[in-house]
Design a protein around this motif. Structure first.
Motif, PDB file in Angstrom:
ATOM      1  N   CYS A  98      58.901 -57.193  -7.695  1.00 47.65           N
ATOM      2  CA  CYS A  98      59.279 -55.830  -7.293  1.00 47.65           C
ATOM      3  C   CYS A  98      60.054 -55.120  -8.394  1.00 47.65           C
ATOM      4  N   SER A  99      60.839 -55.892  -9.118  1.00 54.73           N
ATOM      5  CA  SER A  99      61.640 -55.321 -10.193  1.00 54.73           C
ATOM      6  C   SER A  99      60.791 -54.958 -11.399  1.00 54.73           C
ATOM      7  N   ALA A 100      59.793 -55.793 -11.706  1.00 58.51           N
ATOM      8  CA  ALA A 100      59.014 -55.623 -12.933  1.00 58.51           C
ATOM      9  C   ALA A 100      57.899 -54.590 -12.816  1.00 58.51           C
ATOM     10  N   LEU A 101      57.271 -54.507 -11.652  1.00 56.86           N
ATOM     11  CA  LEU A 101      56.086 -53.650 -11.518  1.00 56.86           C
ATOM     12  C   LEU A 101      56.326 -52.182 -11.901  1.00 56.86           C
ATOM     13  N   PRO A 102      57.414 -51.558 -11.426  1.00 53.29           N
ATOM     14  CA  PRO A 102      57.567 -50.129 -11.750  1.00 53.29           C
ATOM     15  C   PRO A 102      57.937 -49.849 -13.201  1.00 53.29           C
ATOM     16  N   ILE A 103      58.395 -50.877 -13.935  1.00 46.51           N
ATOM     17  CA  ILE A 103      58.886 -50.639 -15.292  1.00 46.51           C
ATOM     18  C   ILE A 103      57.762 -50.223 -16.235  1.00 46.51           C
TER      19      ILE A 103
ATOM     20  N   SER B 282      61.314 -65.427 -15.768  1.00 44.24           N
ATOM     21  CA  SER B 282      60.676 -64.830 -16.946  1.00 44.24           C
ATOM     22  C   SER B 282      59.165 -64.771 -16.787  1.00 44.24           C
ATOM     23  N   ALA B 283      58.578 -65.785 -16.127  1.00 44.27           N
ATOM     24  CA  ALA B 283      57.125 -65.786 -15.925  1.00 44.27           C
ATOM     25  C   ALA B 283      56.694 -64.634 -15.022  1.00 44.27           C
ATOM     26  N   VAL B 284      57.380 -64.488 -13.880  1.00 43.55           N
ATOM     27  CA  VAL B 284      57.025 -63.415 -12.942  1.00 43.55           C
ATOM     28  C   VAL B 284      57.329 -62.062 -13.565  1.00 43.55           C
ATOM     29  N   TRP B 285      58.409 -61.994 -14.337  1.00 47.29           N
ATOM     30  CA  TRP B 285      58.721 -60.763 -15.039  1.00 47.29           C
ATOM     31  C   TRP B 285      57.577 -60.384 -15.982  1.00 47.29           C
ATOM     32  N   GLY B 286      57.128 -61.369 -16.755  1.00 48.07           N
ATOM     33  CA  GLY B 286      56.018 -61.116 -17.663  1.00 48.07           C
ATOM     34  C   GLY B 286      54.742 -60.755 -16.929  1.00 48.07           C
ATOM     35  N   ILE B 287      54.498 -61.444 -15.817  1.00 51.56           N
ATOM     36  CA  ILE B 287      53.304 -61.146 -15.010  1.00 51.56           C
ATOM     37  C   ILE B 287      53.389 -59.736 -14.439  1.00 51.56           C
ATOM     38  N   GLY B 288      54.592 -59.356 -13.974  1.00 56.85           N
ATOM     39  CA  GLY B 288      54.782 -58.000 -13.451  1.00 56.85           C
ATOM     40  C   GLY B 288      54.540 -56.946 -14.515  1.00 56.85           C
TER      41      GLY B 288
ATOM     42  N   LEU C 198      47.658 -52.058 -12.547  1.00 59.26           N
ATOM     43  CA  LEU C 198      47.620 -51.177 -11.375  1.00 59.26           C
ATOM     44  C   LEU C 198      47.612 -49.712 -11.795  1.00 59.26           C
ATOM     45  N   GLY C 199      48.462 -49.392 -12.779  1.00 54.55           N
ATOM     46  CA  GLY C 199      48.503 -48.021 -13.274  1.00 54.55           C
ATOM     47  C   GLY C 199      47.171 -47.601 -13.867  1.00 54.55           C
ATOM     48  N   GLY C 200      46.540 -48.534 -14.577  1.00 52.10           N
ATOM     49  CA  GLY C 200      45.255 -48.224 -15.198  1.00 52.10           C
ATOM     50  C   GLY C 200      44.141 -48.027 -14.192  1.00 52.10           C
ATOM     51  N   TYR C 201      44.085 -48.882 -13.186  1.00 47.17           N
ATOM     52  CA  TYR C 201      42.997 -48.816 -12.198  1.00 47.17           C
ATOM     53  C   TYR C 201      43.173 -47.663 -11.205  1.00 47.17           C
ATOM     54  N   LEU C 202      44.421 -47.375 -10.824  1.00 46.29           N
ATOM     55  CA  LEU C 202      44.655 -46.472  -9.693  1.00 46.29           C
ATOM     56  C   LEU C 202      45.034 -45.053 -10.089  1.00 46.29           C
ATOM     57  N   ALA C 203      45.375 -44.823 -11.357  1.00 41.27           N
ATOM     58  CA  ALA C 203      45.687 -43.456 -11.782  1.00 41.27           C
ATOM     59  C   ALA C 203      44.415 -42.606 -11.784  1.00 41.27           C
ATOM     60  N   GLN C 204      44.582 -41.315 -11.537  1.00 42.16           N
ATOM     61  CA  GLN C 204      43.472 -40.354 -11.517  1.00 42.16           C
ATOM     62  C   GLN C 204      42.333 -40.799 -10.578  1.00 42.16           C
ATOM     63  N   PRO C 205      42.667 -41.141  -9.333  1.00 43.34           N
ATOM     64  CA  PRO C 205      41.642 -41.687  -8.422  1.00 43.34           C
ATOM     65  C   PRO C 205      40.537 -40.695  -8.085  1.00 43.34           C
ATOM     66  N   ALA C 206      40.861 -39.390  -8.073  1.00 46.18           N
ATOM     67  CA  ALA C 206      39.833 -38.396  -7.736  1.00 46.18           C
ATOM     68  C   ALA C 206      38.735 -38.334  -8.787  1.00 46.18           C
TER      69      ALA C 206
ATOM     70  N   VAL D 108      41.979 -55.346 -19.762  1.00 43.23           N
ATOM     71  CA  VAL D 108      42.572 -56.229 -20.769  1.00 43.23           C
ATOM     72  C   VAL D 108      43.878 -56.840 -20.256  1.00 43.23           C
ATOM     73  N   LEU D 109      44.718 -56.017 -19.637  1.00 46.17           N
ATOM     74  CA  LEU D 109      46.015 -56.497 -19.171  1.00 46.17           C
ATOM     75  C   LEU D 109      45.886 -57.418 -17.962  1.00 46.17           C
ATOM     76  N   SER D 110      44.869 -57.219 -17.137  1.00 44.34           N
ATOM     77  CA  SER D 110      44.637 -58.115 -15.997  1.00 44.34           C
ATOM     78  C   SER D 110      44.272 -59.515 -16.478  1.00 44.34           C
ATOM     79  N   ILE D 111      43.418 -59.573 -17.484  1.00 46.15           N
ATOM     80  CA  ILE D 111      43.044 -60.875 -18.058  1.00 46.15           C
ATOM     81  C   ILE D 111      44.266 -61.553 -18.653  1.00 46.15           C
ATOM     82  N   SER D 112      45.102 -60.778 -19.332  1.00 45.32           N
ATOM     83  CA  SER D 112      46.327 -61.336 -19.918  1.00 45.32           C
ATOM     84  C   SER D 112      47.259 -61.868 -18.839  1.00 45.32           C
ATOM     85  N   GLY D 113      47.369 -61.133 -17.728  1.00 48.36           N
ATOM     86  CA  GLY D 113      48.236 -61.567 -16.635  1.00 48.36           C
ATOM     87  C   GLY D 113      47.786 -62.873 -16.025  1.00 48.36           C
ATOM     88  N   LEU D 114      46.493 -63.038 -15.823  1.00 47.86           N
ATOM     89  CA  LEU D 114      45.958 -64.276 -15.268  1.00 47.86           C
ATOM     90  C   LEU D 114      46.241 -65.451 -16.191  1.00 47.86           C
ATOM     91  N   ALA D 115      46.053 -65.242 -17.486  1.00 46.56           N
ATOM     92  CA  ALA D 115      46.318 -66.306 -18.459  1.00 46.56           C
ATOM     93  C   ALA D 115      47.806 -66.658 -18.489  1.00 46.56           C
TER      94      ALA D 115
END
Length: 488
Positions: A50-55, A174-180, A187-195, A323-330
């Motif tokens: 929750c802390s990392a996602l909005p940053i 640190s892991a969850v922080w990095g994942i966030g 999330l920002g990349g996929y969901l921005a400009q939805p219209a 790209v960032l989703s793949i990095s997060g999974l790794a």
């Protein structure tokens, strides 16, 4: 006989009935010999996420958001204004981190965690509804000011787990922080400009078209709202004895397994944290790497969506999200399967030094990656992003461990508050400096020395190299374990 005197306090541990910290310690004592608590790991996961996602969720769309505000005079200037918005959060956190650390030491970790999560619900939502540059800037500043989570959670993770599992608790932070920081931009990349991306679901001229950057902020704020409710049931770890100082000192002595430790700890209560060099050296190193990491995240996202004629990749927000989703999974896989073994084998500092060394040639290869195209570009860039994020999280985790080993519980919140203040100050510089550097580098595409984006990645490597030097003696000093530490 001496051995019996050392062991005796362990048999006489006293837990105060009304003290939440004692309840946690008692639960840890009863779980001795058992594996790590999955419940505690889940608590850390949900709070840190929750802390990392909005940053960093704004990085993929911030370029377009600032463009839509029509404040930049030229296309190249957009990156500079985007950097100011990115820095405003860190500026707010820099001004209040020590205060939140003191509050956490006085009133408990739990209230600070809850306030921080509620601030995400409120200010992150309003940021998504921003209609001007200054509204976006102020909302991010307020989010940072009320967001005292990370420093408090590091102290909380240290206290929530038994000593043999503390390294796992901090590496989880640190892991969850990095994942966030990876999932957020995805999330920002996929969901921005939805219209524009999903017109069948989000019609043109609808609310989502009028506020094209609200959806990712809303999703993150909704998740934070659920977590805020869940935090009602998380345990408090701060000791709060309703008795005299002697009782408090005795309980701390029992915690360390030595009757003589109480005198030592009473002296430590008056210790000036700024003179604790094992703490301060690890904090300063952490600040430098934090500056590098936030500048890298800003530069990577802006560089990815910049036009090819300016040395960028001309990616869409979806491309960056992929790209960032793949990095997060790794990164998740690495932290759950590899990091613990590597850290035990070489120690947190040795592996951090190696990681910093490897980061330098990797980062300087990014402008050459931009020369690729098609599938080759996606594959090579994804591999580079995975490696860069793994190396960064390895460095940060090692410094997390050193910081929390350098102080006792009664100063841990304040110590982490100092760390957050320094880190936030450096991170406030990072996005603005990264955006300005990228703008400058894009205006010198024909320079003879380090043309175009070669310069901005070279500048990032200067910071990385300086941080690497700070990981060696005589600058970095590790806390020596005392006899009482070994008994604990």
């Amino acid at each position: 006989m001496a051995e019996e005197n050392i062991r005796q306090p362990l048999l006489e541990k006293k837990y105060y009935e009304d003290c939440p910290g004692c309840k946690v310690d008692q639960a840890k004592e009863l779980s001795k010999g058992q594996g790590v608590s999955i419940r505690n790991l889940l608590i850390i996961w949900m709070v840190v996420l929750c802390s990392a996602l909005p940053i960093s969720s704004l990085f993929p769309f911030l370029y377009f958001m600032v463009r839509d505000f029509n404040i930049a005079k030229t296309e190249a200037d957009i990156s500079s204004y985007a950097g100011y918005v990115g820095s405003s959060y860190m500026l707010g956190r820099c001004l209040t981190s020590v205060l939140w650390g003191i509050v956490a030491d006085r009133y408990g970790r739990k209230p600070v965690i809850v306030i921080g999560i509620i601030s995400v619900v409120l200010f992150n939502t309003l940021f998504g509804l921003s209609t001007s540059f200054w509204m976006a800037f102020i909302m991010r500043f307020l989010l940072g000011s009320f967001h005292g989570l990370l420093g408090t959670v590091k102290a909380y993770a240290t206290e929530l787990f038994r000593e043999e599992h503390q390294a796992l608790g901090l590496s989880t932070v640190s892991a969850v922080w990095g994942i966030g920081l990876i999932i957020g931009p995805a999330l920002g990349g996929y969901l921005a400009q939805p219209a524009e991306k999903y017109p069948d679901i989000f019609p043109k001229d609808s609310f989502w078209d009028k506020f094209p950057y609200f959806l990712p902020c809303f999703i993150i704020s909704a998740a934070a709202f659920v977590v805020a409710i869940g935090c009602i049931w998380i345990p408090e770890t701060l000791h709060n004895h309703n008795s005299n100082n002697e009782s408090i000192d005795n309980s701390e002595a029992l915690e360390n397994g030595s009757s003589g430790a109480s005198n030592e700890k009473t002296i430590q209560k008056n210790e000036n944290l700024l003179r604790n060099w094992p703490l301060m050296s690890s904090i300063l190193s952490y600040c430098v790497f934090s500056l590098h990491d936030i500048a890298y995240q800003e530069v990577f996202s802006l560089w990815s969506v910049s036009p090819q004629r300016l040395g960028g990749l001309n990616f869409t927000t979806n491309d960056v999200g992929n790209v960032l989703s793949i990095s997060g999974l790794a990164l998740i896989t690495y932290q759950l399967t590899i990091y613990q073994s590597v850290e035990k084998a070489s120690g947190p500092i040795s592996i951090a030094r190696i990681s910093a060394m490897l980061s330098i040639p990797l980062l300087q290869s990014y402008p050459f990656i931009a020369l690729l195209s098609g599938l080759a570009l996606y594959i090579v860039l994804s591999i580079a992003s995975i490696l860069k994020n793994i190396l960064s999280i390895t460095i940060v985790t090692g410094l997390f461990i050193l910081q929390n080993r350098a102080v006792e519980q009664h100063q841990r919140g304040a110590a982490n508050g100092i760390a957050m203040t320094g880190m936030s100050l450096f991170k406030a510089i990072g996005p603005a400096a990264g955006g300005a550097l990228l703008t400058w580098s894009e205006k010198r595409m024909d320079a003879s020395f380090l043309p175009g984006t070669h310069m901005v990645f070279f500048a990032l490597n200067i910071v990385e190299g300086f941080g690497l030097l700070m990981l060696f003696k005589p600058f970095l000093v590790e806390k020596m374990k005392t006899h009482s530490d070994e008994l604990h």
